[in-house]
Write a protein that holds these residues in place. Structure first.
Motif, PDB file in Angstrom:
ATOM      1  N   GLY A  95     -20.130  13.285   0.406  1.00 45.66           N
ATOM      2  CA  GLY A  95     -19.622  13.320  -0.873  1.00 45.66           C
ATOM      3  C   GLY A  95     -20.315  14.091  -1.801  1.00 45.66           C
ATOM      4  N   THR A  96     -21.581  13.798  -1.993  1.00 50.74           N
ATOM      5  CA  THR A  96     -22.280  14.807  -2.881  1.00 50.74           C
ATOM      6  C   THR A  96     -21.972  16.168  -2.386  1.00 50.74           C
ATOM      7  N   PHE A  97     -22.360  16.257  -1.112  1.00 50.33           N
ATOM      8  CA  PHE A  97     -22.300  18.204  -0.751  1.00 50.33           C
ATOM      9  C   PHE A  97     -21.144  18.428  -1.159  1.00 50.33           C
ATOM     10  N   THR A  98     -20.034  17.894  -0.672  1.00 51.15           N
ATOM     11  CA  THR A  98     -18.450  18.377  -0.682  1.00 51.15           C
ATOM     12  C   THR A  98     -18.250  18.745  -2.402  1.00 51.15           C
ATOM     13  N   THR A  99     -18.492  17.517  -3.071  1.00 47.91           N
ATOM     14  CA  THR A  99     -18.331  17.774  -4.916  1.00 47.91           C
ATOM     15  C   THR A  99     -19.207  18.972  -5.256  1.00 47.91           C
ATOM     16  N   VAL A 100     -20.316  18.867  -5.114  1.00 51.00           N
ATOM     17  CA  VAL A 100     -21.123  19.802  -5.468  1.00 51.00           C
ATOM     18  C   VAL A 100     -20.850  21.143  -5.213  1.00 51.00           C
ATOM     19  N   ARG A 101     -20.483  21.222  -3.908  1.00 47.06           N
ATOM     20  CA  ARG A 101     -20.193  22.536  -3.374  1.00 47.06           C
ATOM     21  C   ARG A 101     -18.752  23.326  -4.218  1.00 47.06           C
ATOM     22  N   GLU A 102     -18.007  22.189  -4.414  1.00 43.67           N
ATOM     23  CA  GLU A 102     -16.613  22.926  -4.804  1.00 43.67           C
ATOM     24  C   GLU A 102     -16.909  23.263  -6.505  1.00 43.67           C
ATOM     25  N   ALA A 103     -17.680  22.217  -7.127  1.00 42.56           N
ATOM     26  CA  ALA A 103     -18.209  22.421  -8.467  1.00 42.56           C
ATOM     27  C   ALA A 103     -18.875  23.948  -8.728  1.00 42.56           C
ATOM     28  N   VAL A 104     -19.660  24.219  -7.783  1.00 41.13           N
ATOM     29  CA  VAL A 104     -20.583  25.242  -7.751  1.00 41.13           C
ATOM     30  C   VAL A 104     -19.765  26.593  -7.671  1.00 41.13           C
ATOM     31  N   ARG A 105     -18.892  26.339  -6.827  1.00 46.15           N
ATOM     32  CA  ARG A 105     -17.932  27.582  -6.545  1.00 46.15           C
ATOM     33  C   ARG A 105     -17.311  28.079  -7.945  1.00 46.15           C
TER      34      ARG A 105
END
Length: 308
Positions: free
Chosen positions: A116-126
């Protein structure tokens, strides 16, 4: 410095620590996307923020799937026009000892906390990288991820993994002006309420009374609101130079955790054979071994009855 004009996402914000983070960010001027799996808790959180004069919208969905991450970022941009701050707080527990832990126990906790941390951070950072205005990523860790806790294989693995990702992301995102930090909270929550050692502090909070100084000062154990100030600070422009850090906070105390460092270095000509290790270990290495688990000071006598 206020957070006026900023937009934040807080996962797991329906109650407890997550709600405290969301409310603090809103009080400081940020618009907040409140996420939780509990529809009523999410609605209540949004209503509370709005009633206090803040701006908030809800996304009811479990973190972990990429689709949820996409929905969170899309909601922030569609509702408020931008995204500046992400706080990854959502989590679950499935505590049991290693030999009793099921695949489902392990996968559920890893899926929510780590994935959950990985997917959410990835999308936010994009989105943040494309927008080109920097950003703030604040991931919630735990003392368990730093030192281990009996019965929490899954949770310890997830929280330790989050810290590893934070350090990596701080390197990768520096040029984009995106800071990434981990907060390690120590506070009265549904989890700590079940620990007899903290009974007096939890009881005081429930009664609306000040927590005893032993807990707030000596243990750094306080309320959710005691943690929220650090989260808001790390989301602000004042923390623009703070990245890659693991910061513990609770009660009256704040701590900067060290990165793992080598405790001892020793050389042996020709390499360390079995025999060489057997001979040298007691004198050269044993004294450098690290402790595991949390070690609390002896509970003062005045609080022992409540911990029995």
């Amino acid at each position: 410095m206020s957070l006026d004009g900023k937009v934040a996402i807080v996962t797991g914000a329906g109650r407890g620590l997550g709600l405290a983070y969301a409310r603090q960010l809103a009080e400081r001027g940020a618009a907040v996307v409140v996420n939780d799996v509990d529809e009523q808790a999410t609605a209540d959180a949004v209503a509370a923020i709005r009633a206090a004069g803040g701006r908030a919208v809800a996304v009811v969905a479990p973190v972990g799937p990429t689709e949820t991450a996409q929905a969170l970022v899309a909601t922030a941009v569609e509702s408020f026009g931008r995204l500046d701050i992400l706080v990854t707080n959502a989590g679950v527990l499935r505590d049991t000892v290693l030999w009793k832990m099921t695949d489902e126990d392990f996968d559920t906790v890893i899926g929510v906390h780590l994935r959950g941390t990985f997917t959410t951070v990835r999308e936010a950072v994009r989105h943040m990288r494309q927008a080109g205005e920097g950003g703030r990523i604040i991931c919630i860790g735990s003392p368990t991820g730093q030192r281990g806790t009996f019965g929490q294989t899954n949770y310890a693995a997830a929280k330790a993994g989050i810290v590893g990702m934070v350090r990596t992301w701080a390197l990768e995102l520096k040029r984009a002006g995106i800071t990434v930090n981990a907060v390690v909270p120590v506070a009265a929550t549904a989890m700590t309420a079940t620990v007899p050692y903290f009974a007096a502090a939890v009881r005081a909070e429930a009664a609306g009374e000040p927590m005893p100084a032993f807990f707030r000062h000596d243990l750094g154990f306080g309320t959710s609101d005691d943690v929220a100030g650090l989260v808001a600070f790390l989301g602000s422009d004042s923390a623009a130079e703070v990245t890659g850090q693991v910061i513990g906070v609770g009660g009256d105390r704040i701590q900067i955790w060290t990165h793992p460092e080598v405790a001892l270095t020793a050389h042996h000509e020709g390499g360390w054979s079995y025999d060489a290790l057997v001979t040298a270990w007691p004198t050269e290495f044993a004294g450098a071994l690290r402790s595991v688990g949390e070690r609390f000071p002896e509970l003062p006598e005045e609080f022992r009855d409540t911990a029995s």
